[in-house]
Design an enzyme around this catalytic site. Structure first.
Site, PDB file in Angstrom:
ATOM      1  N   ASP A 161      -0.467  13.114 -12.557  1.00 27.31           N
ATOM      2  CA  ASP A 161      -0.595  12.507 -11.237  1.00 27.31           C
ATOM      3  C   ASP A 161       0.759  11.943 -10.802  1.00 27.31           C
ATOM      4  O   ASP A 161       1.392  11.180 -11.537  1.00 27.31           O
ATOM      5  CB  ASP A 161      -1.651  11.396 -11.266  1.00 27.31           C
ATOM      6  CG  ASP A 161      -2.121  11.033  -9.867  1.00 27.31           C
ATOM      7  OD1 ASP A 161      -2.194  11.931  -9.006  1.00 27.31           O
ATOM      8  OD2 ASP A 161      -2.393   9.845  -9.630  1.00 27.31           O
ATOM      9  N   HIS A 168       2.896   4.354   0.252  1.00 27.66           N
ATOM     10  CA  HIS A 168       2.109   3.811  -0.856  1.00 27.66           C
ATOM     11  C   HIS A 168       3.017   3.038  -1.819  1.00 27.66           C
ATOM     12  O   HIS A 168       2.696   1.917  -2.231  1.00 27.66           O
ATOM     13  CB  HIS A 168       1.400   4.958  -1.587  1.00 27.66           C
ATOM     14  CG  HIS A 168       0.668   4.531  -2.819  1.00 27.66           C
ATOM     15  ND1 HIS A 168      -0.450   3.719  -2.785  1.00 27.66           N
ATOM     16  CD2 HIS A 168       0.899   4.790  -4.132  1.00 27.66           C
ATOM     17  CE1 HIS A 168      -0.876   3.509  -4.019  1.00 27.66           C
ATOM     18  NE2 HIS A 168      -0.080   4.144  -4.853  1.00 27.66           N
ATOM     19  N   ARG A 177       6.626  -7.002  -5.970  1.00 34.16           N
ATOM     20  CA  ARG A 177       8.071  -7.274  -5.859  1.00 34.16           C
ATOM     21  C   ARG A 177       8.438  -7.348  -4.380  1.00 34.16           C
ATOM     22  O   ARG A 177       9.020  -6.407  -3.824  1.00 34.16           O
ATOM     23  CB  ARG A 177       8.883  -6.140  -6.527  1.00 34.16           C
ATOM     24  CG  ARG A 177       8.646  -5.944  -8.017  1.00 34.16           C
ATOM     25  CD  ARG A 177       9.441  -4.750  -8.549  1.00 34.16           C
ATOM     26  NE  ARG A 177       9.100  -3.524  -7.843  1.00 34.16           N
ATOM     27  CZ  ARG A 177       8.055  -2.736  -8.157  1.00 34.16           C
ATOM     28  NH1 ARG A 177       7.292  -3.061  -9.179  1.00 34.16           N
ATOM     29  NH2 ARG A 177       7.802  -1.650  -7.461  1.00 34.16           N
ATOM     30  N   GLU A 233      -8.193   6.188  -4.919  1.00 36.45           N
ATOM     31  CA  GLU A 233      -6.892   6.691  -4.474  1.00 36.45           C
ATOM     32  C   GLU A 233      -7.125   8.047  -3.823  1.00 36.45           C
ATOM     33  O   GLU A 233      -7.561   8.992  -4.475  1.00 36.45           O
ATOM     34  CB  GLU A 233      -5.898   6.797  -5.644  1.00 36.45           C
ATOM     35  CG  GLU A 233      -5.475   5.430  -6.158  1.00 36.45           C
ATOM     36  CD  GLU A 233      -4.235   5.467  -7.054  1.00 36.45           C
ATOM     37  OE1 GLU A 233      -3.899   6.558  -7.581  1.00 36.45           O
ATOM     38  OE2 GLU A 233      -3.610   4.398  -7.223  1.00 36.45           O
ATOM     39  N   GLU A 235      -6.149  11.487  -2.601  1.00 40.68           N
ATOM     40  CA  GLU A 235      -5.066  12.401  -2.995  1.00 40.68           C
ATOM     41  C   GLU A 235      -5.442  13.848  -2.695  1.00 40.68           C
ATOM     42  O   GLU A 235      -6.608  14.188  -2.518  1.00 40.68           O
ATOM     43  CB  GLU A 235      -4.793  12.272  -4.509  1.00 40.68           C
ATOM     44  CG  GLU A 235      -4.499  10.841  -4.939  1.00 40.68           C
ATOM     45  CD  GLU A 235      -3.861  10.739  -6.314  1.00 40.68           C
ATOM     46  OE1 GLU A 235      -3.385  11.776  -6.840  1.00 40.68           O
ATOM     47  OE2 GLU A 235      -3.843   9.618  -6.858  1.00 40.68           O
ATOM     48  N   ASP A 267      -8.464   9.515  -7.408  1.00 38.81           N
ATOM     49  CA  ASP A 267      -7.979   8.963  -8.680  1.00 38.81           C
ATOM     50  C   ASP A 267      -8.456   7.510  -8.790  1.00 38.81           C
ATOM     51  O   ASP A 267      -7.728   6.574  -8.484  1.00 38.81           O
ATOM     52  CB  ASP A 267      -6.440   9.055  -8.683  1.00 38.81           C
ATOM     53  CG  ASP A 267      -5.820   8.493  -9.943  1.00 38.81           C
ATOM     54  OD1 ASP A 267      -6.502   8.437 -10.973  1.00 38.81           O
ATOM     55  OD2 ASP A 267      -4.629   8.113  -9.888  1.00 38.81           O
ATOM     56  N   ARG A 271      -7.715  -1.855 -10.986  1.00 41.36           N
ATOM     57  CA  ARG A 271      -6.406  -2.488 -10.756  1.00 41.36           C
ATOM     58  C   ARG A 271      -6.115  -3.625 -11.722  1.00 41.36           C
ATOM     59  O   ARG A 271      -4.957  -3.846 -12.085  1.00 41.36           O
ATOM     60  CB  ARG A 271      -6.328  -3.006  -9.318  1.00 41.36           C
ATOM     61  CG  ARG A 271      -6.456  -1.943  -8.251  1.00 41.36           C
ATOM     62  CD  ARG A 271      -5.404  -0.873  -8.376  1.00 41.36           C
ATOM     63  NE  ARG A 271      -5.520   0.101  -7.292  1.00 41.36           N
ATOM     64  CZ  ARG A 271      -4.895   1.267  -7.287  1.00 41.36           C
ATOM     65  NH1 ARG A 271      -4.104   1.619  -8.302  1.00 41.36           N
ATOM     66  NH2 ARG A 271      -5.038   2.092  -6.277  1.00 41.36           N
ATOM     67  N   GLN A 274      -5.307  -1.976 -15.056  1.00 39.94           N
ATOM     68  CA  GLN A 274      -4.032  -1.262 -14.877  1.00 39.94           C
ATOM     69  C   GLN A 274      -2.841  -2.233 -14.865  1.00 39.94           C
ATOM     70  O   GLN A 274      -1.820  -1.995 -15.497  1.00 39.94           O
ATOM     71  CB  GLN A 274      -4.078  -0.474 -13.568  1.00 39.94           C
ATOM     72  CG  GLN A 274      -2.844   0.377 -13.288  1.00 39.94           C
ATOM     73  CD  GLN A 274      -2.887   0.995 -11.880  1.00 39.94           C
ATOM     74  OE1 GLN A 274      -3.881   0.925 -11.174  1.00 39.94           O
ATOM     75  NE2 GLN A 274      -1.783   1.606 -11.487  1.00 39.94           N
ATOM     76  N   LYS A 287      -7.025   4.067 -15.471  1.00 43.73           N
ATOM     77  CA  LYS A 287      -7.177   5.310 -14.705  1.00 43.73           C
ATOM     78  C   LYS A 287      -8.047   6.341 -15.429  1.00 43.73           C
ATOM     79  O   LYS A 287      -8.630   7.207 -14.785  1.00 43.73           O
ATOM     80  CB  LYS A 287      -5.795   5.965 -14.504  1.00 43.73           C
ATOM     81  CG  LYS A 287      -4.800   5.129 -13.727  1.00 43.73           C
ATOM     82  CD  LYS A 287      -4.940   5.370 -12.253  1.00 43.73           C
ATOM     83  CE  LYS A 287      -3.715   4.843 -11.512  1.00 43.73           C
ATOM     84  NZ  LYS A 287      -3.840   5.093 -10.073  1.00 43.73           N
ATOM     85  N   THR A 291     -11.848  10.688 -12.755  1.00 37.55           N
ATOM     86  CA  THR A 291     -11.128  11.167 -11.564  1.00 37.55           C
ATOM     87  C   THR A 291     -12.014  12.228 -10.919  1.00 37.55           C
ATOM     88  O   THR A 291     -12.408  13.192 -11.584  1.00 37.55           O
ATOM     89  CB  THR A 291      -9.770  11.795 -11.941  1.00 37.55           C
ATOM     90  OG1 THR A 291      -9.014  10.850 -12.698  1.00 37.55           O
ATOM     91  CG2 THR A 291      -8.987  12.202 -10.693  1.00 37.55           C
ATOM     92  N   THR A 395      -1.441   8.766  -4.342  1.00 38.46           N
ATOM     93  CA  THR A 395      -2.133   8.178  -3.189  1.00 38.46           C
ATOM     94  C   THR A 395      -1.396   8.487  -1.894  1.00 38.46           C
ATOM     95  O   THR A 395      -0.188   8.281  -1.798  1.00 38.46           O
ATOM     96  CB  THR A 395      -2.214   6.652  -3.363  1.00 38.46           C
ATOM     97  OG1 THR A 395      -2.732   6.378  -4.654  1.00 38.46           O
ATOM     98  CG2 THR A 395      -3.106   6.034  -2.304  1.00 38.46           C
ATOM     99  N   GLU A 409      -4.197  -1.448  -0.942  1.00 40.11           N
ATOM    100  CA  GLU A 409      -3.342  -1.539   0.240  1.00 40.11           C
ATOM    101  C   GLU A 409      -4.131  -1.960   1.476  1.00 40.11           C
ATOM    102  O   GLU A 409      -3.671  -2.795   2.251  1.00 40.11           O
ATOM    103  CB  GLU A 409      -2.678  -0.188   0.507  1.00 40.11           C
ATOM    104  CG  GLU A 409      -1.736   0.263  -0.599  1.00 40.11           C
ATOM    105  CD  GLU A 409      -1.445   1.745  -0.479  1.00 40.11           C
ATOM    106  OE1 GLU A 409      -0.566   2.104   0.311  1.00 40.11           O
ATOM    107  OE2 GLU A 409      -2.115   2.550  -1.161  1.00 40.11           O
TER     108      GLU A 409
HETATM  109 MN    MN Z   1      -3.085   8.356  -8.352  1.00 35.39          MN
END
Ligand code: MN
Length: 474
Positions: A161, A168, A177, A233, A235, A267, A271, A274, A287, A291, A395, A409
């Protein structure tokens, strides 16, 4: 990159377009089929598409067959080949059509599949020279898509992936950050992690809310339990057709010859798990629990009219290294694919409500790297790709509010809940929630090119303790 501007393509009053429903009211202007449901302007499966799938009949003890989508039907390709309705097929092509997955057929290369699609086009075209008796034979091999069970189209050995949407990368990076959201390698190479092939599930199959360890809040206690931050996600996936030998590379200009086709992909991501585990390595248990893979493999030949330039590179980005640069890829290496994502909660389902559209994105606008670049990069060290390998785009998030391809998001890390249905709110997914991704290609500038679609990629979250495995959602 998400600003305050609303996504112009998102309108929550739209209803989910059930593939092939209501598609006979207006006829498109492309080549027509004698199967009339293929000719509607909103059909996902006109004669120009002919995507491949693997399906089973509930009455046939799960025996898998290769199918081709046309209108609201799936055509049993193995039976068509066996009946001699495609003319003289080479014995290995005929065997490929009668297999229980697409690996054998697509491993023969793009030219073989192209010839097969041409033969199918002849068979299904409105002006087909078929005699009435032959047409009757074909009709007997059509099954309504709503009556079949879709399986994974390929046996997938490896799943990689990528991270190809700058929006994204920016949106997610900003949560962690704020001053330096996008890491410096983003514009030099398509970043990727190695996904888990064993937990790929066909569209329509439930999955269990995963458990794991995570930190509660910022600097809080480490705990174990069902994830509290279950996310999706949006995709596009790519299946590899012909692979490459270990120790060899696939140059960017040859990448397309190795592509079987594209599909929808979700996907699923936990969170909290992760975030805690991905220090310093990449995603693992956050993850690898599931999927979802769309049912249909849309070939690059069908996608040819929708080729376009990839998203513009950042002005401050370093020039592409030669192995990632190809003039043709820079001009037409992306595909105009419109993606919509819908949420149906358990309460909405009980009330008979329509799903809420939560995101709309554009694949070409919102992805920075092309699939040809991903394939060239994946193999540049001599890594071998094998037939059936799956690559995910990462994503797909657009530049507007409402075009983000994940709840992380869309809700700004869970701080800005979405309103769905009749007054419910969501930050992350609850048990019973169902996500459906749909996608289509359309050329507003040329109405003679019919819209083609990807069907859907759908799955429902099942409570951690009471989950059943491999039950179909209907
Ligand atoms: Mn992904």
């Amino acid at each position: 990159m998400s600003g305050d501007a609303r996504n112009p393509t998102l309108a929550s009053t739209r209803s989910l377009i059930v593939p092939n429903d209501d598609c006979e009211s207006a006829v498109h202007r492309g080549a027509l089929s004698w199967i009339t449901s293929a000719n509607g302007v909103r059909s996902d499966f006109p004669l120009a598409n002919l995507p491949f799938c693997v399906f089973a009949l509930p009455s046939d003890s799960g025996k898998r067959k290769i199918g081709v989508g046309i209108g609201r039907f799936v055509l049993d390709l193995g039976a068509v080949a066996e009946a001699g309705l495609l003319g003289e097929l080479a014995s290995d092509v005929s065997a490929g059509c009668r297999a229980q997955e697409l690996n054998r057929l697509f491993g023969m290369g793009r030219e073989t599949v192209r010839e097969l699609r041409s033969a199918l086009t002849m068979l299904l075209a409105q002006d087909s020279p078929l005699r009435e008796r032959e047409r009757d034979s074909v009709e007997k091999l059509l099954y309504a898509q709503k009556d079949v069970v879709f399986e994974l189209p390929f046996v997938v050995g490896d799943y990689t992936d990528f991270l190809t949407s700058l929006n994204h990368a920016t949106n997610v990076g900003r949560l962690y950050r704020p001053d330096n959201p996008v890491l410096p390698n983003f514009s030099s190479l398509p970043v990727a992690y190695h996904g888990r092939a064993s937990s790929l599930i066909p569209s329509g199959v439930d999955f269990i809310r995963p458990q794991g360890q995570y930190r509660q809040g910022h600097g809080g206690a480490v705990t174990f339990g069902p994830t509290c931050k279950l996310d999706l996600e949006v995709e596009i996936g790519l299946f590899i057709g012909r692979g490459n030998a270990l120790g060899t590379t696939i140059p960017i200009e040859e990448a397309d010859a190795h592509v079987a086709g594209l599909c929808l992909l979700n996907d699923w991501s936990a969170r909290d798990i992760q975030a805690w585990e991905s220090q310093p390595l990449g995603p693992f248990l956050g993850k690898s629990f599931a999927t979802s893979v769309g049912s249909w493999v849309v070939t690059l030949d069908a996608l040819e009219p929708y080729r376009t330039a990839p998203a513009a590179r950042q002005s401050e980005a370093d020039p592409l290294l030669p192995y990632l640069h190809d003039a043709l890829d820079q001009s037409v290496g992306a595909f105009e694919i419109h993606l919509d994502t819908w949420l149906l909660t358990g309460a909405m389902r009980e009330a008979g409500a329509e799903p809420t559209l939560i995101s709309s994105a554009e694949f070409s606008r919102d992805c920075y790297w092309t699939f040809a670049q991903m394939i060239a990069h994946h193999t540049v060290n001599g890594c071998n790709l094998r037939c059936g390998d799956l690559l995910g785009s990462g994503t797909i998030s657009g530049p507007y509010a409402g075009s983000e391809g994940s709840l992380l998001e869309l809700t700004k890390g869970g701080s800005a809940p979405l309103t769905v249905g009749h007054g419910e709110s969501r930050t992350f997914l609850q048990d019973g929630d169902e996500i459906t991704i749909t996608a289509y290609c359309a050329r507003a500038d040329d109405p003679a090119v019919p819209r083609i679609g990807f069907g859907e990629c759908r799955a429902r979250v099942v409570e951690a303790a009471t989950a059943s495995s491999h039950s179909n959602v209907n």
